[in-house]
Scaffold this active site. Structure first.
Site, mmCIF file in Angstrom:
data_model
loop_
_atom_site.group_PDB
_atom_site.id
_atom_site.type_symbol
_atom_site.label_atom_id
_atom_site.label_comp_id
_atom_site.label_asym_id
_atom_site.label_seq_id
_atom_site.Cartn_x
_atom_site.Cartn_y
_atom_site.Cartn_z
ATOM 1 C CB CYS A 43 -0.797 0.268 1.574
ATOM 2 S SG CYS A 43 -2.241 -1.680 1.129
ATOM 3 C CG HIS A 99 -1.597 4.991 4.394
ATOM 4 N ND1 HIS A 99 -1.880 4.747 3.214
ATOM 5 C CD2 HIS A 99 -1.770 3.804 5.371
ATOM 6 C CE1 HIS A 99 -1.847 3.401 3.196
ATOM 7 N NE2 HIS A 99 -2.108 2.877 4.118
ATOM 8 C CD GLU A 114 -1.764 7.632 8.791
ATOM 9 O OE1 GLU A 114 -2.449 7.391 8.548
ATOM 10 O OE2 GLU A 114 -1.026 8.615 8.077
ATOM 11 C CE LYS A 132 -5.308 4.158 1.881
ATOM 12 N NZ LYS A 132 -4.253 5.770 2.183
ATOM 13 C CG HIS A 192 -6.303 1.078 0.692
ATOM 14 N ND1 HIS A 192 -5.518 2.053 0.270
ATOM 15 C CD2 HIS A 192 -5.459 0.452 2.207
ATOM 16 C CE1 HIS A 192 -4.254 1.401 0.717
ATOM 17 N NE2 HIS A 192 -4.263 0.832 2.155
ATOM 18 C CG PHE A 237 -0.787 -5.952 4.777
ATOM 19 C CD1 PHE A 237 -1.103 -5.202 6.088
ATOM 20 C CD2 PHE A 237 -1.541 -6.907 3.666
ATOM 21 C CE1 PHE A 237 -2.227 -5.516 5.736
ATOM 22 C CE2 PHE A 237 -2.634 -7.209 4.467
ATOM 23 C CZ PHE A 237 -3.031 -6.352 5.523
#
Lengths: 403, 428
Positions: B177, B317, B328, B349, B354, B413
């Site tokens: 991502c 994010h 975050e 988002k 996402h 990830f």
């Protein structure tokens, strides 16, 4: 950033293939040639040929069973080879040291669960609702963590977890081009001062019918009769896949000197290009990538990453005969099989090892390859991708290299 | 080169001279920016495939790209082509002769279920039992290179390189991502090395399939608040329960400031710095102390030559997963201290979902638009703030505010953390 480009040294090699593990084991094996036999499994994948892995004690580089369980063979092979390279470079398992190391991994995707795939296909046959079958079967049968074993960037992720390399983590994709670009990018960053030390390489696991299926849908696989790479032609051409994990530690001379590390060789250039594959244009692009060498061709070795597809091999050999006439040529895919993302890193690993030993690699195919008359000082490593992408690396011997 | 052409380290200043965006909100920069700043959601019920029995039945899929949308590889290409072409034309360059390198963030591809099932139905196999041995026999009888092409990870960049007239060997990358941000970082590095005066960086992701949805679902990563799709993505809210998968593409034309100025190009913003740091803690979770996130943010600021007080707005994010938003906020608090509460931070988002591989690129493009227009898009669906996260999330409505620098963060990830610092165009 530095104003003058710096040299880029190869200070660690981690190589695992069907022939064994470690650059030393590979060179020792080559030293027993010519007339060597590759380690090919022709039974389990008939009519295809697969250079599969010998038994490996994964725990030597992946000590935690929990980590091993999170990976399938592809990620284990890459993580293991990366560990070998770091160990070979003499980099201690110290998080503050390894936390400064950059990483570029050339990766495809991981293994599927072939049993679950078969189950979906079986159930879909008797159903008029294939979509529902997919939902039900995958939701209940897929192991949740298998996704992570399949994700391309999770090879790098596992290397971070197991070997503590965390300076940066970049995964490049796209078959042979990924390996070419990984070396290009890592070398360019160090040469320009954007990076001091980088773990770079890739892995390919050949023992996978799902991947063989993809390639044979385009009739790219060698079938029925095995031949060395340069002897493949007509109906007897194609790719024999090989499992390979190949990682290198690249380093600036300053950084290597500070930790008293000795290098195998220098990665002088790593270049790539792509474009339409008409014969003339491919020849021209490949010729443009080749370095202009001043030394005697006796001291130049060409390690070709040729795939086994005869049209491409013929273009490559024609250009090499013009540009590097007389230099001994070896198609290392004959011995290791073809490993896509790992192909270029594996060739550079073999080149660096051979230059460091001052070793002339014997012909892998006595019909097509000539013996060398002198130890090599320079090695040109090529990779013309099976579908697209072409790359060339120049690796050069250095004074006071590793024994 | 004049002094303004180089940065505090003597490197070429990087200008953004073109943008392109495709998302579930629509095609094109204008349509997307208008919808995003109006607080509209692109999340909807999935009708690309049956969702019976699935825990998540909503997404931000892109369903308007025509025939190319039938496969993940095709859709990812079509969106990348649209965004890339838009960005190059906006830069005043030829979209079939860009004449610079391509850095592409693209999803990993493999054979899709439609093809496995189609092959299994064919004749030509002695083996009746379902499985790859049977498919191999069928493939030998009925070769089909079109399926093979869709399984090659270099496919999308190859098509783009021909279509857009880029030069050299394109780099296709995946940092999960964070991929879109990593592609921009590679472009910035190439220009700083002096290898090229311009680069096009594209992030694209068209990989919503039954299997990809189920895989994320099995990791409990997705929101299951299916009832009102447009309200499911609620970053930094107390009742957030996962991200909403989405598709899209974002493209940026990067140029050395000197080259852009010399050809009289309009400069929409700057890339001031890039930072990254990998996490060695876990395959899907961040190190509990947030140190890799913190290190990535600090590296981005350091590369830009800025202190935290130089950042006026954060494009988060903000995935809407319990873990990401908490980590975050914690990482940002460690870097920004008390100043964080006064720094507006919003998550695109909340509206577009996402977009995975594309997210960093799309969000960088939106960040440039915020700098250019002095307009901060909102975090929508913010009616139930998480008391543990004290942030000014620009709740529910866009805000007019002149800003000089934006931090755009991406975390993925596999321990991927990348941060970009973007700045206003000089004189703008």
């Amino acid at each position: 950033m530095t104003d003058e480009p710096r040299h880029v040294l190869i200070t660690g090699i981690g190589l695992v293939s069907s022939l064994g593990e470690g650059i030393g084991a590979h060179l020792d094996f080559f030293g027993r040639g010519p007339g060597l036999q590759p380690n090919i499994n022709s039974q389990d994948y008939a009519p295809y040929y697969v250079h599969g892995l010998p038994p490996i004690d994964w725990s030597k580089q992946i000590p935690k069973r929990g980590d091993q369980r999170q990976m399938e063979t592809w990620q284990k092979l890459g993580t293991y080879s990366a560990g070998l390279a770091l160990e070979d470079a003499g980099i201690p398992m110290d998080e503050t040291v390894r936390g400064e190391i950059d990483m570029i991994v050339a990766a495809g995707g991981g293994e599927r669960d072939a049993a679950v795939d078969a189950m979906v296909m079986e159930r879909a046959r008797g159903s008029n609702d294939a979509g529902g079958v997919i939902n039900d079967t995958l939701s209940t049968e897929l192991r949740p963590t298998l996704f992570l074993a399949q994700l391309s960037n999770l090879l790098a992720g596992n290397i971070s977890i197991v070997h503590k390399v965390t300076g940066s983590s970049r995964t490049f994709m796209g078959e042979e081009a990924a390996g070419i670009s990984a070396l290009y990018s890592a070398r360019a960053r160090i040469a320009s001062g954007q990076s001091e030390i980088c773990l770079v390489g890739g892995a390919f696991s050949a023992e996978r019918k799902d991947l063989i299926l993809n390639f044979d849908l385009a009739e790219l696989m060698l079938r029925d009769e095995w031949r060395p790479v340069f002897a493949r032609s007509g109906a007897h051409q194609g790719i024999a896949v090989g499992s390979v994990g190949a990682f290198l530690v690249l380093e600036s001379p300053e950084h290597a000197a500070k930790r008293s590390a000795k290098a195998y060789a220098r990665l002088t250039s790593a270049t790539g290009d792509r474009g339409r594959r008409e014969r003339e244009r491919t020849s021209q692009r490949f010729a443009d990538l080749l370095p202009k060498l001043s030394s005697s061709m006796d001291e130049v070795m060409v390690l070709s990453g040729a795939t086994g597809l005869s049209d491409l091999a013929s273009i490559e050999r024609e250009v090499l005969a013009q540009r590097l006439s007389g230099a001994p040529l070896r198609a290392y895919g004959t011995m290791l099989g073809h490993s896509f993302e790992a192909q270029m890193p594996a060739g550079v690993a073999l080149a660096a090892g051979a230059l460091s030993r001052g070793m002339a690699i014997p012909p892998f195919d006595t019909g097509e390859e000539k013996p060398a008359s002198a130890a090599p000082r320079q090695a040109v490593v090529t990779s013309i991708g099976h579908l697209h992408g072409e790359g060339v690396c120049l690796v050069e011997a250095i004074e006071a290299s590793r024994p | 080169m004049s002094a303004s052409d180089t940065d505090f380290l003597g490197r070429p200043v990087i200008a953004v001279t073109g943008l392109g965006i495709v998302s579930s909100l629509g095609k094109g920069v204008e349509a997307n920016w208008e919808a995003l700043t109006a607080g509209r959601s692109g999340i909807h019920r999935i009708d690309r495939f049956p969702t019976d029995g699935l825990r998540t039945t909503i997404s931000g899929s892109v369903d308007f790209m025509g025939e190319m949308g039938r496969t993940s590889t095709g859709l990812s290409y079509a969106m990348a082509e649209a965004a890339g072409s838009e960005a190059i034309i906006m830069a005043g360059l030829k979209d079939d002769d860009f004449a610079g390198p391509l850095f592409l963030a693209a999803p990993p591809v493999e054979m899709e279920w439609q093809h496995r099932l189609r092959l299994d139905k064919m004749d030509g196999a002695e083996i009746e039992e379902a499985g790859y041995d049977r498919l191999l026999q069928i493939a030998r009888k009925h070769p089909d290179p079109s399926i093979y092409h869709l399984t090659q990870c270099s496919r999308i960049s190859e098509l783009l390189a021909d279509r857009l007239g880029t030069r050299g060997l394109p780099i296709t990358l995946s940092t999960a991502c964070a991929s879109g941000a990593s592609a921009i970082q590679l472009g910035v590095e190439a220009i700083r090395r002096g290898e090229t005066e311009r680069a096009i960086t594209i992030g694209t992701d068209g990989s919503i399939t039954q299997e990809s949805l189920i895989r994320f679902s099995l990791l409990s990563a997705l929101s299951t608040q299916n009832e009102v799709p447009e309200k499911a993505s609620k970053p930094f809210s107390k009742d957030r329960d996962g991200f909403v998968m989405a598709e899209g593409a974002g493209a940026l034309v990067l140029e050395s400031y000197a080259a852009a100025k010399a050809r009289g190009a309009t400069i929409y913003g700057l890339i001031l710095g890039c930072g990254e740091r990998a996490d060695d803690f876990h395959r899907t979770r961040s190190k509990p102390d947030g140190s890799p996130i913190i290190a990535a943010i600090k590296a981005g600021l350091a590369d830009a030559g800025l202190e935290p007080d130089g950042i006026d707005y954060i494009n988060a994010h903000g995935t809407s997963t319990p873990e990401n938003d908490r980590m975050e906020a914690m990482g940002l608090a460690a870097v920004f201290g008390d100043r964080l509460k006064e720094t507006p931070i919003s998550s695109n988002k909340s509206m577009i979902g996402h977009t995975l591989t594309a997210a960093g690129a799309i969000e960088a493009a939106f960040s440039i638009l915020s700098l250019k227009d002095g307009l901060l898009p909102p975090t929508i669906n913010h009616t139930n703030p998480d008391p543990a996260i004290e942030l000014d999330v620009v709740p529910n409505e866009a805000r007019r505010q002149e800003i000089g620098a934006v931090l755009s963060s991406s975390f993925g990830f596999g321990g991927q953390n990348a941060c970009l610092v973007l700045g206003r165009a000089p004189g703008a």
